[in-house]
Design an enzyme around this catalytic site. Structure first.
Site, mmCIF file in Angstrom:
data_model
loop_
_atom_site.group_PDB
_atom_site.id
_atom_site.type_symbol
_atom_site.label_atom_id
_atom_site.label_comp_id
_atom_site.label_asym_id
_atom_site.label_seq_id
_atom_site.Cartn_x
_atom_site.Cartn_y
_atom_site.Cartn_z
ATOM 1 N N ARG A 79 0.834 -1.204 0.000
ATOM 2 C CA ARG A 79 0.000 0.000 0.000
ATOM 3 C C ARG A 79 0.871 1.258 0.000
ATOM 4 N NH1 ARG A 79 -4.474 0.255 4.508
ATOM 5 N NH2 ARG A 79 -2.662 0.797 5.788
ATOM 6 N N LYS A 181 -2.640 6.464 1.402
ATOM 7 C CA LYS A 181 -2.451 6.945 2.772
ATOM 8 C C LYS A 181 -1.503 8.148 2.782
ATOM 9 C CE LYS A 181 -2.331 4.679 7.289
ATOM 10 N NZ LYS A 181 -3.555 5.285 7.796
ATOM 11 N N GLU A 217 -16.244 6.018 4.719
ATOM 12 C CA GLU A 217 -15.480 5.493 5.854
ATOM 13 C C GLU A 217 -15.358 6.589 6.900
ATOM 14 O OE1 GLU A 217 -11.294 4.732 5.298
ATOM 15 O OE2 GLU A 217 -11.113 6.251 3.746
HETATM 16 N N1 PLP Z 1 -9.221 4.197 6.684
HETATM 17 C C1 PLP Z 1 -8.439 5.193 7.099
HETATM 18 C C2 PLP Z 1 -8.777 6.576 6.683
HETATM 19 C C3 PLP Z 1 -7.324 4.915 7.908
HETATM 20 O O1 PLP Z 1 -6.529 5.890 8.345
HETATM 21 C C4 PLP Z 1 -7.060 3.579 8.277
HETATM 22 C C5 PLP Z 1 -5.893 3.250 9.086
HETATM 23 O O2 PLP Z 1 -4.866 2.836 8.630
HETATM 24 C C6 PLP Z 1 -7.908 2.575 7.819
HETATM 25 C C7 PLP Z 1 -8.985 2.922 7.028
HETATM 26 C C8 PLP Z 1 -7.673 1.153 8.179
HETATM 27 O O3 PLP Z 1 -6.641 0.574 7.426
HETATM 28 P P1 PLP Z 1 -5.807 -0.622 8.006
HETATM 29 O O4 PLP Z 1 -6.771 -1.685 8.376
HETATM 30 O O5 PLP Z 1 -4.939 -1.044 6.878
HETATM 31 O O6 PLP Z 1 -5.052 -0.104 9.167
HETATM 32 C C1 COI Z 2 -3.930 3.228 11.628
HETATM 33 O O1 COI Z 2 -4.931 2.617 11.960
HETATM 34 O O2 COI Z 2 -2.796 2.703 11.625
HETATM 35 C C2 COI Z 2 -4.003 4.610 11.165
HETATM 36 O O3 COI Z 2 -3.091 5.054 10.527
HETATM 37 C C3 COI Z 2 -5.176 5.426 11.525
HETATM 38 C C4 COI Z 2 -4.857 6.665 12.258
HETATM 39 C C5 COI Z 2 -6.124 7.415 12.470
HETATM 40 C C6 COI Z 2 -4.168 6.424 13.555
#
Ligand code: PLP
Ligand code: COI
Length: 338
Positions: A79, A181, A217
């Protein structure tokens, strides 16, 4: 060391070592572990003026057998590659990313919380344009860094269902950067999260930025719903982050729990039809949602405001069971650090 592991919140705590690699003249240097937590860059660095940065988030845990493990860091590397390409930044090679993550965990080993404390060592890889630019264009020099910080639950009192509000601002644009991200997405959300907290909500739920008809989201996690006939549905959109927790949770639901899962557009009008809702993400883990406020209307999920819905709880137990080594993981999901 005097850390009250079971009472940690989600906050930065300095740990002794971080990894730093620098990109210059078209290539990455060898990289090193450093004890210096401060970053020194030019006042006109691209990251400071034009927000050219990306980041990742993952967790190292002490598993039940005492080993230190990380959950699917290869997907974070993939990612981050996608994020870098979208933001005109050089890719840090996947094998080097994984080695660097491992070296940071090992160097800060005594900060990995013990098993059973509901805490973990949060790992934050990030990259930014570091050399000066004044006209709007990408940097030519970059830093890739990873720091580590022990953390507890993202939401205070994790088992209490969350109160969300549908936000009348957007965190992403159609064809913008919502699907990667980039730090700028989070800058977009700061006003709204500050306002939400002041009004007593835990998080903002965003709608599709093009038409504002479909659920996207929250500011820091994906969302899912459980239908009355016990299926799991989750929004499909190009402007939401492809959560690794969400992808893993959907696989767990169908392969371990025999629950039907579906990814599709979810209209705001459908919110009245669901039995349960939850947030999923590295920081959020799987957190139940109790209510969603939309203007004057408060949608109370039938699972209530006191405890997690039944399926949400099962998803939490199974996914964290896999992460902590209590339940056998699908091949390749658990990365052994030591
Ligand atoms: N959506 C957003 C905006 C986020 O910041 C995060 C955190 O990383 C997620 C979703 C969840 O992603 P992940 O499950 O890969 O941590
Ligand atoms: C995560 O879940 O790792 C993120 O980057 C989300 C953030 C809002 C702390």
């Amino acid at each position: 060391m005097d850390i009250d592991w079971s009472n940690l919140g989600f906050a930065y705590m300095k740990t002794p070592y971080r990894f730093i690699a620098r990109y210059k003249d078209g290539k990455w240097d060898a990289g090193e572990l450093s004890t210096e937590e401060n970053v020194i860059i030019n006042e006109s660095a691209c990251v400071l003026q034009y927000s050219q940065n990306v980041f990742e988030g993952m967790k190292a845990y002490t598993a039940e057998d005492g080993r230190i493990v990380i959950f699917r860091p290869d997907l974070n590397a993939d990612r981050m590659t996608a994020s870098c390409k979208r933001m005109c930044m050089p890719v840090f090679p996947k094998e080097r990313f994984l080695d660097a993550v491992r070296s940071v965990v090992l160097a800060n080993k005594e900060y990995v919380p013990p098993f059973g404390t509901n805490a973990s060592l949060y790992l934050r890889p990030y990259m930014f344009g570091s050399d000066p630019v004044l006209g709007v264009k990408p940097a030519t020099e970059y830093e890739f860094r990873i720091f580590a910080s022990p953390v507890g639950p993202y939401f205070k009192g994790e088992s209490r269902p969350l109160n969300l509000r549908i936000c009348d601002m957007d965190r992403a644009a159609p064809k913008g950067t919502g699907g990667v991200k980039a730090g700028l997405n989070y800058a977009m959300s700061l006003f709204a999260i500050d306002e939400a907290h002041r009004l007593g909500y835990d998080e903002n739920l965003y709608l599709d930025p093009a038409g504002r008809n479909f659920i996207e989201e929250t500011g820091g996690a994906n969302i899912f719903f459980v239908t009355k006939d016990k299926r799991i549905i989750t929004p499909k959109s190009d402007s939401i982050l492809p959560s690794i927790t969400r992808r893993s949770m959907l696989a767990v639901a169908s392969e371990y729990l025999g629950i039907k899962v579906e990814e599709r557009r979810i209209a705001v009008d459908e919110l009245d039809d669901f039995d349960e809702a939850g947030l999923c993400g590295t920081a959020a883990v799987i957190s139940p949602v109790g209510s969603i406020t939309y203007g004057d209307k408060i949608i109370k999920l039938p699972s209530g405001l006191k405890k997690s819905g039944e399926i949400t709880q099962k998803l939490y137990d199974t996914l964290t069971g896999i992460q902590m080594g209590r339940i056998e993981a699908p091949a390749g999901w658990i990365y052994m650090v030591d």
